[in-house]
Design an enzyme around this catalytic site. Structure first.
Site, PDB file in Angstrom:
ATOM      1  N   HIS A 216       0.812  -1.214   0.000  1.00  0.00           N
ATOM      2  CA  HIS A 216       0.000   0.000   0.000  1.00  0.00           C
ATOM      3  C   HIS A 216       0.846   1.264   0.000  1.00  0.00           C
ATOM      4  O   HIS A 216       0.332   2.357  -0.159  1.00  0.00           O
ATOM      5  CB  HIS A 216      -0.993  -0.036   1.165  1.00  0.00           C
ATOM      6  N   SER A 220      -0.236  -1.089  -6.345  1.00  0.00           N
ATOM      7  CA  SER A 220      -0.171  -2.344  -7.090  1.00  0.00           C
ATOM      8  C   SER A 220       0.474  -2.146  -8.454  1.00  0.00           C
ATOM      9  O   SER A 220       0.331  -1.090  -9.068  1.00  0.00           O
ATOM     10  CB  SER A 220      -1.579  -2.896  -7.305  1.00  0.00           C
ATOM     11  N   LYS A 244     -15.078  -7.588  -7.805  1.00  0.00           N
ATOM     12  CA  LYS A 244     -14.357  -8.529  -8.657  1.00  0.00           C
ATOM     13  C   LYS A 244     -13.681  -9.618  -7.818  1.00  0.00           C
ATOM     14  O   LYS A 244     -13.689 -10.797  -8.190  1.00  0.00           O
ATOM     15  CB  LYS A 244     -13.319  -7.769  -9.480  1.00  0.00           C
ATOM     16  N   ASP A 245     -13.136  -9.219  -6.662  1.00  0.00           N
ATOM     17  CA  ASP A 245     -12.484 -10.207  -5.797  1.00  0.00           C
ATOM     18  C   ASP A 245     -13.496 -11.207  -5.243  1.00  0.00           C
ATOM     19  O   ASP A 245     -13.197 -12.396  -5.121  1.00  0.00           O
ATOM     20  CB  ASP A 245     -11.760  -9.517  -4.631  1.00  0.00           C
ATOM     21  N   GLU A 288       4.124 -34.338   0.144  1.00  0.00           N
ATOM     22  CA  GLU A 288       2.896 -33.812  -0.435  1.00  0.00           C
ATOM     23  C   GLU A 288       3.200 -33.200  -1.805  1.00  0.00           C
ATOM     24  O   GLU A 288       4.322 -32.755  -2.055  1.00  0.00           O
ATOM     25  CB  GLU A 288       2.322 -32.737   0.493  1.00  0.00           C
TER      26      GLU A 288
HETATM   27  C1  HEM Z   1      -0.478 -21.627   7.212  1.00  0.00           C
HETATM   28  C2  HEM Z   1      -1.509 -22.271   7.583  1.00  0.00           C
HETATM   29  C3  HEM Z   1      -1.564 -23.782   7.787  1.00  0.00           C
HETATM   30  C4  HEM Z   1      -1.160 -24.791   6.932  1.00  0.00           C
HETATM   31  C5  HEM Z   1      -0.534 -24.637   5.543  1.00  0.00           C
HETATM   32  C6  HEM Z   1      -1.468 -26.043   7.596  1.00  0.00           C
HETATM   33  C7  HEM Z   1      -1.222 -27.323   7.063  1.00  0.00           C
HETATM   34  C8  HEM Z   1      -1.584 -28.531   7.648  1.00  0.00           C
HETATM   35  C9  HEM Z   1      -1.471 -29.830   7.032  1.00  0.00           C
HETATM   36  C10 HEM Z   1      -0.917 -30.119   5.622  1.00  0.00           C
HETATM   37  C11 HEM Z   1      -1.962 -30.754   7.915  1.00  0.00           C
HETATM   38  C12 HEM Z   1      -2.107 -32.272   7.700  1.00  0.00           C
HETATM   39  C13 HEM Z   1      -3.513 -32.561   7.229  1.00  0.00           C
HETATM   40  C14 HEM Z   1      -3.826 -34.024   7.130  1.00  0.00           C
HETATM   41  O1  HEM Z   1      -3.347 -34.686   6.208  1.00  0.00           O
HETATM   42  O2  HEM Z   1      -4.552 -34.527   8.000  1.00  0.00           O
HETATM   43  C15 HEM Z   1      -2.347 -30.054   9.106  1.00  0.00           C
HETATM   44  C16 HEM Z   1      -2.862 -30.662  10.235  1.00  0.00           C
HETATM   45  C17 HEM Z   1      -3.221 -29.994  11.395  1.00  0.00           C
HETATM   46  N1  HEM Z   1      -3.209 -28.620  11.594  1.00  0.00           N
HETATM   47 FE1  HEM Z   1      -2.630 -27.219  10.236  1.00  0.00          FE
HETATM   48  N2  HEM Z   1      -2.027 -25.784   8.820  1.00  0.00           N
HETATM   49  C18 HEM Z   1      -2.098 -24.412   8.979  1.00  0.00           C
HETATM   50  C19 HEM Z   1      -2.588 -23.743  10.090  1.00  0.00           C
HETATM   51  C20 HEM Z   1      -2.984 -24.355  11.291  1.00  0.00           C
HETATM   52  C21 HEM Z   1      -3.334 -23.661  12.505  1.00  0.00           C
HETATM   53  C22 HEM Z   1      -3.330 -22.145  12.681  1.00  0.00           C
HETATM   54  C23 HEM Z   1      -3.651 -24.625  13.439  1.00  0.00           C
HETATM   55  C24 HEM Z   1      -4.088 -24.513  14.899  1.00  0.00           C
HETATM   56  C25 HEM Z   1      -4.324 -23.501  15.516  1.00  0.00           C
HETATM   57  C26 HEM Z   1      -3.516 -25.901  12.819  1.00  0.00           C
HETATM   58  C27 HEM Z   1      -3.782 -27.120  13.453  1.00  0.00           C
HETATM   59  C28 HEM Z   1      -3.652 -28.373  12.880  1.00  0.00           C
HETATM   60  C29 HEM Z   1      -3.951 -29.628  13.539  1.00  0.00           C
HETATM   61  C30 HEM Z   1      -4.475 -29.811  14.968  1.00  0.00           C
HETATM   62  C31 HEM Z   1      -3.674 -30.650  12.612  1.00  0.00           C
HETATM   63  C32 HEM Z   1      -3.811 -32.185  12.841  1.00  0.00           C
HETATM   64  C33 HEM Z   1      -5.151 -32.686  12.427  1.00  0.00           C
HETATM   65  C34 HEM Z   1      -5.144 -33.274  11.033  1.00  0.00           C
HETATM   66  O3  HEM Z   1      -4.116 -33.830  10.632  1.00  0.00           O
HETATM   67  O4  HEM Z   1      -6.160 -33.194  10.366  1.00  0.00           O
HETATM   68  N3  HEM Z   1      -3.112 -25.705  11.516  1.00  0.00           N
HETATM   69  N4  HEM Z   1      -2.111 -28.698   8.920  1.00  0.00           N
END
Ligand code: HEM
Lengths: 426, 261
Positions: A216, A220, A244-245, A288
């Site tokens: 900002h 852009s 648009k968004d 992945e």
């Molecule tokens: C940048 C944002 C985030 C990304 C890219 C991300 C990515 C992921 C991925 C790839 C998994 C594995 C999913 C699976 O195959 O089951 C996962 C699981 C998990 N994430 Fe995140 N996550 C993000 C943010 C968060 C946040 C903010 C929290 C909690 C406050 C969180 C909590 C969890 C928990 C508890 C799991 C385990 C449950 C599961 O595997 O389904 N994630 N996350």
């Protein structure tokens, strides 16, 4: 901020707050009347989409964390409990698991947009650098998140990737022990990965704030890559780009929802529905899909680099692979200085345009393809070719900037958009 | 329009890139595709399909009478069987037929009691080591998620259960392993579990090998993805709403932008 220009709001409550903390003035300035180039194409939706996905990940993640059990003996079953017994748990978990993929799709397109239209050039270098930091944080977050359900790929992916650090001379082994919290991937590893997986998205959010704040200041870029010359070249962000968004977001949500509701496991690996077992190694350990291009770069260094005509090895294959992999991200940081052409948009750069479309883009797909295949021929060769193309794209930019003859730039944004009738446009 | 087409092309390429990451499944042949009432747990184009519950119920009978002596399904509770059409009385009876170790009571002692609908399916072995010891060193895997945990899903499980043949000339089978066309490596520690009339179906369906394999696979598919129908139902509503909303937003955007183009 006492001297900040303030608006007069009709609503007395809003006005009262705004007199004391001008957040409404700020919102209006940055997202209401904010002058935005009038000629965005749909590639300019992807920043807003990335922001949306980040918020979705944080919200769905917090709900998952309320039911997830962070212990190697219980993690796998706790995720299945979410799938079976928590109200809407299956949906939250599928949103989160597929949301990670969506995040990378959106961000990769967003980065492509930045490269194609030269958005990283002055005065937007810092915006670009914050963006690369965001990419790194995303990768760390997604990698650690994938470990949490403690399936076979979680465990073995974590083992392979953390082991990479052991290639670093002298301190490598200690770093690996530190990452693991012990001498193998085990409960302490899972505990610290969960803590960091919860933390990093909020660090990421903070960097996104910096990314947008810097945007900002500079304003852009746009598909023509020329700066707006006056009000006839811009539109207020609201209502034009908000509308648009939101339209773009809805289309994206249809894509996202198709995965969540109709193919929620398509982007995942069947082995991650097998509980982690340190005694059984899966036939193919694959990360992945969004890591595959980088994984391919890692594996494409199959040779050691030594002093010629001696047996002295300077960089063995493993360290070489690690350096190449980190180098493939690190090189993005210096892109604004590698590309010395004064013209931003590829539309006016006859060589650069095809250099992006026929070298960078195919290299990324080739690497993604090779990364998902076993380390055999011809996949290794495809990966190596992709690696050479990927790095060549960046390293030859200084030469391209020098030999290329850019096409003449339009006089202003309004000019080509309005077919030369800028003066009559209101 | 040209830009929109570029965008669509980019999207299509992304999808092509993604699907190419599907793995080659080792040396075993690709299992032939079967038709499943629910289309398959991972099938995309099955928006309106759901489980064949008569088959799922028969499959439970096969599991209970044949597979449960070796394979646990510890993610299921007896109460879950209500979802596939068993009555409350039937579920109570199924649960009560199992002897469950519970406790400790207020004397600090463990005791046994008949199972309740809220109990998890009783596992045949106390732990993986015991399971392996009783099966020549290979523990029979838990079947709760098996359909999602193998490439080709239902088709693979069906092919595996019906894929026992004599080992071809020159194939070395170690003692305790059996030849199976579809198992990776072809030597599986599980002896052929399903035989003609191995069970007598309560609904009178002829218990051929194919029928039993199909039924038990349907049962395991439901066990692996019990929310499949709810997921697709909600999905259809979500997509319909989004398409409708996209139409409105497109019209709004067109109208707004027509003033400035
Ligand atoms: C940048 C944002 C985030 C990304 C890219 C991300 C990515 C992921 C991925 C790839 C998994 C594995 C999913 C699976 O195959 O089951 C996962 C699981 C998990 N994430 Fe995140 N996550 C993000 C943010 C968060 C946040 C903010 C929290 C909690 C406050 C969180 C909590 C969890 C928990 C508890 C799991 C385990 C449950 C599961 O595997 O389904 N994630 N996350």
């Amino acid at each position: 901020m006492a001297h900040a220009p303030q608006s007069n709001f009709e609503n007395p409550v809003v006005n009262w707050i705004d007199q004391r903390l001008p957040i409404f003035t700020m919102m209006n300035k940055e997202y209401g009347s904010f002058p935005t180039p009038r000629n965005f194409n749909y590639f300019w939706n992807f920043g807003a989409l990335a922001m949306f996905v980040l918020v979705t990940m944080i919200v769905s993640g917090i709900f998952l964390a309320m039911h997830y059990t962070n212990n190697t003996a219980m993690a796998f079953d706790s995720v299945e409990r979410i799938m079976r017994d928590v109200n809407w748990g299956w949906m939250i978990r599928y949103i989160h698991a597929n949301g990670a993929s969506m995040f990378f799709i959106v961000v990769y397109i967003h980065i492509f947009r930045g490269i194609y239209y030269g958005s990283y050039k002055a005065p937007r270098e810092l915006i670009w650098i914050f963006g690369v930091i965001i990419l790194l944080l995303m990768m760390g977050t997604a990698f650690m998140g994938y470990v949490l359900p403690w399936g076979q790929m979680s465990f073995w992916g974590a083992t392979v990737i953390t082991n990479l650090f052991s290639a670093i001379p002298v301190v490598g082994e200690s770093i690996v022990t530190l990452l693991w919290g012990g001498f193998s991937v085990d409960n302490p590893t899972l505990n610290r990965f969960f803590a960091l997986h919860y933390l990093l998205p909020f660090v990421l959010l903070a960097v996104v704030v910096l990314h947008v704040a810097a945007l900002h200041i500079a304003g852009s870029n746009n598909p023509l890559g020329i700066e707006p010359k006056g009000p006839q070249d811009t539109l207020p962000f609201h209502p034009y780009y908000t509308t648009k968004d939101i339209f773009g977001l809805t289309i994206f949500l249809i894509f996202f929802a198709s995965f969540v509701f109709f193919a929620p496991n398509m982007l995942g690996h069947p082995d991650n529905y097998i509980p982690a077992d340190p005694l059984v190694t899966p036939a193919h350990i694959v990360p992945e899909w969004y890591f595959l291009p980088f994984y391919a770069i890692l594996r494409s260094i199959t040779f050691s680099i030594g002093l010629p005509f001696t047996d002295v090895v300077l960089i063995d294959a493993k360290l070489g692979g690690v350096l190449a992999m980190f180098g493939s991200i690190a090189i993005l940081f210096v892109l604004p200085w590698l590309d010395n052409s004064p013209v931003r948009s590829a539309r006016f750069r006859p060589i650069f345009r095809w250099w992006v479309l026929l070298c960078l883009v195919p290299s990324f797909f080739m690497l993604g393809y090779a990364g998902g295949k076993p380390a055999e021929q011809p996949y290794v060769l495809i990966g190596q070719l992709g690696t050479v193309m990927y790095f060549a794209f960046f390293l030859l930019l200084p030469i391209i900037g020098r030999i290329e003859k850019p096409l003449p730039l339009p006089a202003s944004i309004a000019n080509p958009v309005l077919g030369g009738n800028a003066a009559t446009a209101k | 329009m040209r830009r929109l087409r570029t965008l669509l092309a980019a999207g299509a390429m992304t999808i092509a890139g993604l699907t190419s990451t599907a793995l080659a499944a080792g040396n075993a042949p690709v299992p032939p595709a079967q038709t499943w009432a629910h289309g398959g747990v991972n099938s995309f184009l099955s928006f309106f399909k759901g489980y064949d519950y008569a088959s799922v119920q028969r499959g439970f009978q096969v599991y209970k009478e044949v597979c449960s002596s070796c394979h646990a399904m510890h993610l299921l509770s007896y109460r879950n069987l209500l979802d596939v059409g068993f009555t409350e009385a039937e579920v109570k009876a199924i649960a009560a037929a199992q002897e469950i170790t519970a406790g400790p009571n207020d004397q600090g002692e463990m005791f046994t009691r008949p199972g309740l609908p809220a109990d998890r399916f009783k596992s045949p072995f106390p732990n993986a080591q015991a399971a392996a010891a009783a099966n020549g060193g290979k523990a029979p895997p838990d079947l709760s998620l098996i359909v999602k945990a193998r490439a080709h899903h239902e088709d693979y499980i069906y092919a595996l259960l019906t894929g026992y043949t004599d080992a071809p000339e020159g194939f070395e089978l170690s003692p305790g392993s059996n030849y199976n066309k579809y198992f990776p490596g072809n030597a599986i520690a599980m002896a052929q579990p399903i035989y003609e009339n191995g069970v007598t179906y309560t609904d009178g369906t002829p218990a051929t090998i194919e029928q039993q394999a199909k039924d038990v696979t349907n049962f395991m598919a439901w066990a692996a993805e019990p929310k499949l129908e709810e997921r697709r139902r909600v999905g259809i509503m979500v997509i319909l709403f989004l398409v409708f909303f996209a139409g409105i937003m497109y019209a709004a955007k067109r109208r707004l932008w027509s003033e400035v183009h």
